[in-house]
Design an enzyme around this catalytic site. Structure first.
Site, PDB file in Angstrom:
ATOM      1  N   ALA A 185      27.733  72.127  65.215  1.00  0.00           N
ATOM      2  CA  ALA A 185      28.062  73.522  64.828  1.00  0.00           C
ATOM      3  C   ALA A 185      26.882  74.474  65.026  1.00  0.00           C
ATOM      4  O   ALA A 185      27.090  75.681  65.231  1.00  0.00           O
ATOM      5  CB  ALA A 185      28.539  73.554  63.384  1.00  0.00           C
ATOM      6  N   GLU A 204      22.719  69.475  77.276  1.00  0.00           N
ATOM      7  CA  GLU A 204      23.539  69.717  76.076  1.00  0.00           C
ATOM      8  C   GLU A 204      24.865  68.971  76.237  1.00  0.00           C
ATOM      9  O   GLU A 204      25.483  69.019  77.306  1.00  0.00           O
ATOM     10  CB  GLU A 204      23.780  71.222  75.948  1.00  0.00           C
ATOM     11  CG  GLU A 204      24.671  71.611  74.777  1.00  0.00           C
ATOM     12  CD  GLU A 204      24.931  73.135  74.735  1.00  0.00           C
ATOM     13  OE1 GLU A 204      24.411  73.863  75.618  1.00  0.00           O
ATOM     14  OE2 GLU A 204      25.655  73.575  73.833  1.00  0.00           O
ATOM     15  N   ARG A 230      38.987  75.238  72.515  1.00  0.00           N
ATOM     16  CA  ARG A 230      39.148  75.271  71.065  1.00  0.00           C
ATOM     17  C   ARG A 230      39.025  76.720  70.541  1.00  0.00           C
ATOM     18  O   ARG A 230      39.178  77.669  71.293  1.00  0.00           O
ATOM     19  CB  ARG A 230      38.118  74.312  70.442  1.00  0.00           C
ATOM     20  CG  ARG A 230      38.323  72.876  70.936  1.00  0.00           C
ATOM     21  CD  ARG A 230      37.384  71.912  70.259  1.00  0.00           C
ATOM     22  NE  ARG A 230      37.642  71.858  68.830  1.00  0.00           N
ATOM     23  CZ  ARG A 230      36.800  71.287  67.942  1.00  0.00           C
ATOM     24  NH1 ARG A 230      35.675  70.735  68.373  1.00  0.00           N
ATOM     25  NH2 ARG A 230      37.098  71.263  66.670  1.00  0.00           N
ATOM     26  N   ARG A 281      37.046  60.551  60.968  1.00  0.00           N
ATOM     27  CA  ARG A 281      38.067  61.603  60.856  1.00  0.00           C
ATOM     28  C   ARG A 281      38.245  62.258  62.217  1.00  0.00           C
ATOM     29  O   ARG A 281      37.381  62.165  63.070  1.00  0.00           O
ATOM     30  CB  ARG A 281      37.606  62.684  59.864  1.00  0.00           C
ATOM     31  CG  ARG A 281      37.808  62.334  58.399  1.00  0.00           C
ATOM     32  CD  ARG A 281      37.352  63.497  57.524  1.00  0.00           C
ATOM     33  NE  ARG A 281      37.741  64.786  58.107  1.00  0.00           N
ATOM     34  CZ  ARG A 281      37.052  65.933  57.944  1.00  0.00           C
ATOM     35  NH1 ARG A 281      35.932  65.951  57.253  1.00  0.00           N
ATOM     36  NH2 ARG A 281      37.480  67.059  58.498  1.00  0.00           N
ATOM     37  N   TYR A 339      37.515  64.098  68.443  1.00  0.00           N
ATOM     38  CA  TYR A 339      36.177  63.571  68.734  1.00  0.00           C
ATOM     39  C   TYR A 339      36.158  62.110  69.202  1.00  0.00           C
ATOM     40  O   TYR A 339      35.099  61.594  69.523  1.00  0.00           O
ATOM     41  CB  TYR A 339      35.290  63.714  67.491  1.00  0.00           C
ATOM     42  CG  TYR A 339      35.103  65.158  67.070  1.00  0.00           C
ATOM     43  CD1 TYR A 339      34.531  66.082  67.939  1.00  0.00           C
ATOM     44  CD2 TYR A 339      35.510  65.605  65.821  1.00  0.00           C
ATOM     45  CE1 TYR A 339      34.372  67.409  67.571  1.00  0.00           C
ATOM     46  CE2 TYR A 339      35.348  66.933  65.434  1.00  0.00           C
ATOM     47  CZ  TYR A 339      34.779  67.831  66.318  1.00  0.00           C
ATOM     48  OH  TYR A 339      34.613  69.138  65.958  1.00  0.00           O
ATOM     49  N   ASN A 348      23.271  67.142  71.178  1.00  0.00           N
ATOM     50  CA  ASN A 348      24.562  67.673  70.727  1.00  0.00           C
ATOM     51  C   ASN A 348      24.255  68.435  69.437  1.00  0.00           C
ATOM     52  O   ASN A 348      24.153  67.838  68.368  1.00  0.00           O
ATOM     53  CB  ASN A 348      25.571  66.553  70.462  1.00  0.00           C
ATOM     54  CG  ASN A 348      26.926  67.123  70.047  1.00  0.00           C
ATOM     55  OD1 ASN A 348      27.034  68.311  69.705  1.00  0.00           O
ATOM     56  ND2 ASN A 348      27.951  66.284  70.087  1.00  0.00           N
ATOM     57  N   HIS A 385      28.728  68.109  74.394  1.00  0.00           N
ATOM     58  CA  HIS A 385      29.756  68.246  73.355  1.00  0.00           C
ATOM     59  C   HIS A 385      30.859  67.251  73.652  1.00  0.00           C
ATOM     60  O   HIS A 385      31.341  67.182  74.800  1.00  0.00           O
ATOM     61  CB  HIS A 385      30.331  69.662  73.332  1.00  0.00           C
ATOM     62  CG  HIS A 385      29.317  70.684  72.946  1.00  0.00           C
ATOM     63  ND1 HIS A 385      28.916  70.866  71.647  1.00  0.00           N
ATOM     64  CD2 HIS A 385      28.579  71.532  73.699  1.00  0.00           C
ATOM     65  CE1 HIS A 385      27.980  71.800  71.612  1.00  0.00           C
ATOM     66  NE2 HIS A 385      27.744  72.217  72.843  1.00  0.00           N
ATOM     67  N   PRO A 412      24.764  68.492  62.803  1.00  0.00           N
ATOM     68  CA  PRO A 412      25.468  68.270  61.541  1.00  0.00           C
ATOM     69  C   PRO A 412      26.866  67.676  61.686  1.00  0.00           C
ATOM     70  O   PRO A 412      27.621  68.045  62.583  1.00  0.00           O
ATOM     71  CB  PRO A 412      25.551  69.675  60.932  1.00  0.00           C
ATOM     72  CG  PRO A 412      25.327  70.613  62.062  1.00  0.00           C
ATOM     73  CD  PRO A 412      24.415  69.898  63.016  1.00  0.00           C
ATOM     74  N   ASN A 413      27.136  66.757  60.776  1.00  0.00           N
ATOM     75  CA  ASN A 413      28.448  66.106  60.611  1.00  0.00           C
ATOM     76  C   ASN A 413      28.757  65.059  61.671  1.00  0.00           C
ATOM     77  O   ASN A 413      29.780  64.377  61.574  1.00  0.00           O
ATOM     78  CB  ASN A 413      29.587  67.140  60.530  1.00  0.00           C
ATOM     79  CG  ASN A 413      29.433  68.056  59.328  1.00  0.00           C
ATOM     80  OD1 ASN A 413      29.293  67.572  58.207  1.00  0.00           O
ATOM     81  ND2 ASN A 413      29.396  69.350  59.541  1.00  0.00           N
TER      82      ASN A 413
HETATM   83  O1  CA2 Z   1      32.481  68.578  70.434  1.00  0.00           O
HETATM   84  C1  CA2 Z   1      31.354  68.445  69.934  1.00  0.00           C
HETATM   85  O2  CA2 Z   1      30.603  67.520  70.193  1.00  0.00           O
HETATM   86  C2  CA2 Z   1      30.891  69.452  68.867  1.00  0.00           C
HETATM   87  O3  CA2 Z   1      29.495  69.684  69.067  1.00  0.00           O
HETATM   88  C3  CA2 Z   1      31.138  68.789  67.532  1.00  0.00           C
HETATM   89  C4  CA2 Z   1      30.866  69.699  66.320  1.00  0.00           C
HETATM   90  C5  CA2 Z   1      31.539  71.058  66.493  1.00  0.00           C
HETATM   91  O4  CA2 Z   1      31.142  71.924  65.443  1.00  0.00           O
HETATM   92  C6  CA2 Z   1      31.216  71.700  67.822  1.00  0.00           C
HETATM   93  O5  CA2 Z   1      31.933  72.926  67.934  1.00  0.00           O
HETATM   94  C7  CA2 Z   1      31.609  70.792  68.972  1.00  0.00           C
HETATM   95  C8  CA2 Z   1      31.397  69.069  65.037  1.00  0.00           C
HETATM   96  C9  CA2 Z   1      30.867  67.697  64.749  1.00  0.00           C
HETATM   97  C10 CA2 Z   1      31.560  67.200  63.514  1.00  0.00           C
HETATM   98  O6  CA2 Z   1      32.097  65.941  63.797  1.00  0.00           O
HETATM   99  C11 CA2 Z   1      33.020  65.442  62.938  1.00  0.00           C
HETATM  100  C12 CA2 Z   1      33.460  64.178  63.214  1.00  0.00           C
HETATM  101  C13 CA2 Z   1      34.390  63.581  62.414  1.00  0.00           C
HETATM  102  C14 CA2 Z   1      34.888  64.261  61.329  1.00  0.00           C
HETATM  103  C15 CA2 Z   1      34.448  65.530  61.047  1.00  0.00           C
HETATM  104  C16 CA2 Z   1      33.502  66.122  61.848  1.00  0.00           C
END
Ligand code: CA2
Length: 146
Positions: A78, A99, A108, A19, A24, A75, A101, A11-12
């Site tokens: 969340a 896996e 974090r 953003r 990221y 990946n 990230h 997700p996301n």
């Molecule tokens: O670091 C990673 O790849 C995560 O899997 C990314 C997830 C986060 O919940 C994990 O803890 C770590 C979040 C992905 C959301 O990505 C966004 C990118 C741009 C703006 C908002 C969210």
């Protein structure tokens, strides 16, 4: 025939590049897909690159991978920190699982330090940004070759 590898994104991750670049990176998911496709060609792999915001869809795709893929890069975003369903689906797969990230989840918030998926993963790559997908594919190619 080249081996098929599933690259699954949670997700996301469709928002990447729009953003929070300080966490990221600046690459979009489409940029990451293009880089994976180029590398997969060099490694002699076929890839199926997918993203979903839905846990059930990710479970369905993992079950599909179980019968058709030689390896999985995931990946889980969340869902890493919440989903026994993804862990169970991956545990039913015999193929290697890596896996990824983008961020270093251990640097974090504490709720990101634990990943259910890591209990099944053959390797975990964190904090390497988009390059993490590159590293994951290279590792998977090695594991698939035996
Ligand atoms: O670091 C990673 O790849 C995560 O899997 C990314 C997830 C986060 O919940 C994990 O803890 C770590 C979040 C992905 C959301 O990505 C966004 C990118 C741009 C703006 C908002 C969210």
């Amino acid at each position: 025939m080249p081996h098929l590898v599933d690259i699954l994104n949670g997700p996301n991750l469709n928002l990447l590049g729009q953003r929070e670049p300080e966490i990221y990176g600046r690459d979009s998911l489409a940029d990451i897909e293009a880089a994976c496709r180029a590398l997969a060609g060099e490694l002699g792999l076929d890839i199926r690159f997918r993203q979903s915001n839905s846990e059930g869809t990710l479970v369905d795709w993992i079950q599909e991978a179980r019968t058709s893929a030689a390896g999985i890069v995931i990946n889980p975003a969340a869902y890493s920190h919440t989903s026994v369903a993804l862990l169970d689906a991956l545990s039913a797969c015999e193929c290697p699982v890596i896996e990824v990230h983008l961020s270093n989840i251990h640097r974090r918030e504490s709720f990101r330090h634990h990943s259910y998926v890591s209990a099944r993963a053959d390797g975990v790559i964190v904090g390497c940004g988009a390059q993490g997908y590159d590293l994951a594919l290279r590792r998977l190619a090695r594991l698939i070759d035996g």
